[in-house]
Design an enzyme around this catalytic site. Structure first.
Site: not given
Length: 476
Positions: A82, A157, A181
């Protein structure tokens, strides 16, 4: 093997072949990169390609194996990272244009550990601005789409991670979770994950110029999103390896002691003031039946203080965010993210001054109550969200949108506040008026017993199947 076969392999299947010599790391990585080239343009899940570095690393792994060097537990496995976590030479932009040139001087612990274990980073996945939405869009890289269709958000997220892993881009996808997330994208895309508990995975970004707030340190965790529960058992022992840069890491083994007798699972459909959708109810019934058939003892329960814990936890986090992140959000955030945070602060009225200190202390009250509860029920099967996953940009649609996206997510952020592990596993595909989408449930576990939650996820998966197989049939 053909590329068509190879990109479909799980991490466990990939390692079995790369270590036996049936598949080279180069072939495994090339297949993943070919798949990325084919599907990512329609998804925008991977926003930074690491193709050149990945190919070079795969060749090095193959040469090392040919010379007789031992292989790691993730030898040749393609992974994604990420964009809010440091990877040497790449920007940790967090979806914020002002941070697009924040180049990492070194690897975060998890990136180092994955690569030391033989994994190969093929790309970096998208996140919303400041990694603080349950949807994934930002002005730097744009919107990520769900491979099930544009009618449903990819979650956030770690939305890029969830979208990419289910579309077949790599076999492991890194993500993180401060309020859901990891689990939001897993639920949205039909993947499986476990949010580790407090202190389980060492965390630190060498690009940081200041320490995060104490509540962020306590609630935020690093993890993986996978297509199958077995891959969590394979890869999480690497993720939890110690690193001296995280002084509060808990150095416990992945596997805990075996429990006596059939494991008792507390079962609840409680969604408090939010309506329970029939498909979510069906998902819970399917998971309950799967666990019962696998030998678990499933008992209906009333978990303690869940709603109050969730609301106090989120209001306390919002108080810290307002104080420590508020100026940066106001200065560097887009109008969209500023408006969303305004709504967050309206609905989850931030605790301030001595109230925030009292609530950080009360966190122990909630954690103690759940610790005692989990002595009787080592696992709890519960909803993740009360309704099917929401549409893209739902959280930009005022109070009602934020209430649906985060307000109803009591089962999500309460687990972060208490630092408890929680897995998310899919059960079936619901054919809804807006389009098909996977349905998932959450499994909460005793502190530091992520392995129990993953075992239960594997039992559900064994009975109900993997969602990726259904998705790939639809994708063609």
């Amino acid at each position: 093997m053909t590329d068509t076969d190879t990109w479909r392999l799980s991490a466990s299947e990939t390692v079995a072949r790369t270590t036996s010599g049936d598949l080279t790391a180069e072939a495994a990585v090339d297949a993943a990169l070919t798949r990325m080239d084919a599907v990512n343009p329609n998804l925008n899940a991977v926003v930074v390609s690491c193709a050149d570095d990945a190919r070079a690393r795969a060749l090095d792994l193959d040469k090392a194996r040919a010379s007789g060097a031992p292989t790691g537990p993730l030898h040749g496995v393609p992974v994604t990272i990420k964009i809010n976590v440091d990877q040497t030479g790449y920007a940790s932009s967090n979806g914020v244009p002002a941070l697009k040139d924040l180049i990492a001087p070194d690897d975060a612990p998890l990136v180092r550990h994955l690569q030391d274990a033989g994994a190969v980073v093929i790309g970096r996945t998208n996140t919303p601005e400041f990694s603080f939405r349950a949807d994934t869009d930002n002005p730097l890289h744009g919107r990520t789409h769900n491979p099930w269709g544009k009618h449903v958000s990819p979650g956030g997220s770690s939305g890029g991670a969830g979208s990419s892993i289910m579309a077949g881009i790599g076999a492991l996808a890194h993500g993180n979770d401060i309020g859901g997330s990891l689990r939001f994208p897993a639920a949205a895309n039909g993947a499986v994950t476990v949010k580790p508990g407090l202190g389980r995975v060492p965390a630190w970004n060498p690009s940081q110029t200041a320490e995060r707030g104490m509540l962020a340190q306590s609630m935020s965790v690093q993890g993986l999103i996978c297509r199958t529960a077995d891959d969590l058992h394979l890869a999480m022992p690497t993720m939890i390896r110690p690193d001296a840069r995280d002084p509060f890491h808990v150095p416990l083994p992945w596997r805990g002691d075996a429990l006596d007798g059939p494991i008792k699972v507390g079962f609840t459909k409680e969604t408090y003031e939010f309506d329970l959708h029939p498909e979510v109810s069906r998902a819970l019934d399917m998971a309950r039946d799967a666990l019962t058939d696998a030998g678990y003892q499933v008992v209906e329960v009333e978990p303690p203080h869940l709603r109050d814990c969730g609301m106090d936890g989120y209001r306390t986090l919002m108080g810290e965010v307002l104080s420590l992140m508020g100026p940066d959000i106001e200065k560097f955030g887009s109008p969209t993210i500023r408006a969303i945070f305004d709504e967050y602060f309206e609905q989850f009225a931030p605790y301030k001054d001595t109230d925030i200190l009292r609530m950080m202390a009360k966190r122990t009250f909630y954690a103690r109550a759940w610790s005692e509860f989990l002595q009787d029920y080592p696992l709890v099967l519960c909803p993740f969200l009360p309704q099917p996953f929401f549409a893209p940009d739902r959280d930009t649609q005022g109070a009602a949108g934020v209430r649906e996206v985060l307000g109803s997510a009591l089962w999500s952020y309460s687990m972060n506040f208490m630092g408890l592990p929680a897995a998310c596993v899919p059960t079936h595909v619901a054919e809804l008026p807006q389009g098909p989408q996977p349905m998932s449930v959450q499994i909460v576990a005793r502190r530091w017993r992520e392995d129990l939650a993953v075992d239960a996820s594997a039992a559900i998966e064994a009975r109900l199947g993997r969602m990726c197989d259904l998705l790939w049939q639809r994708m063609g």
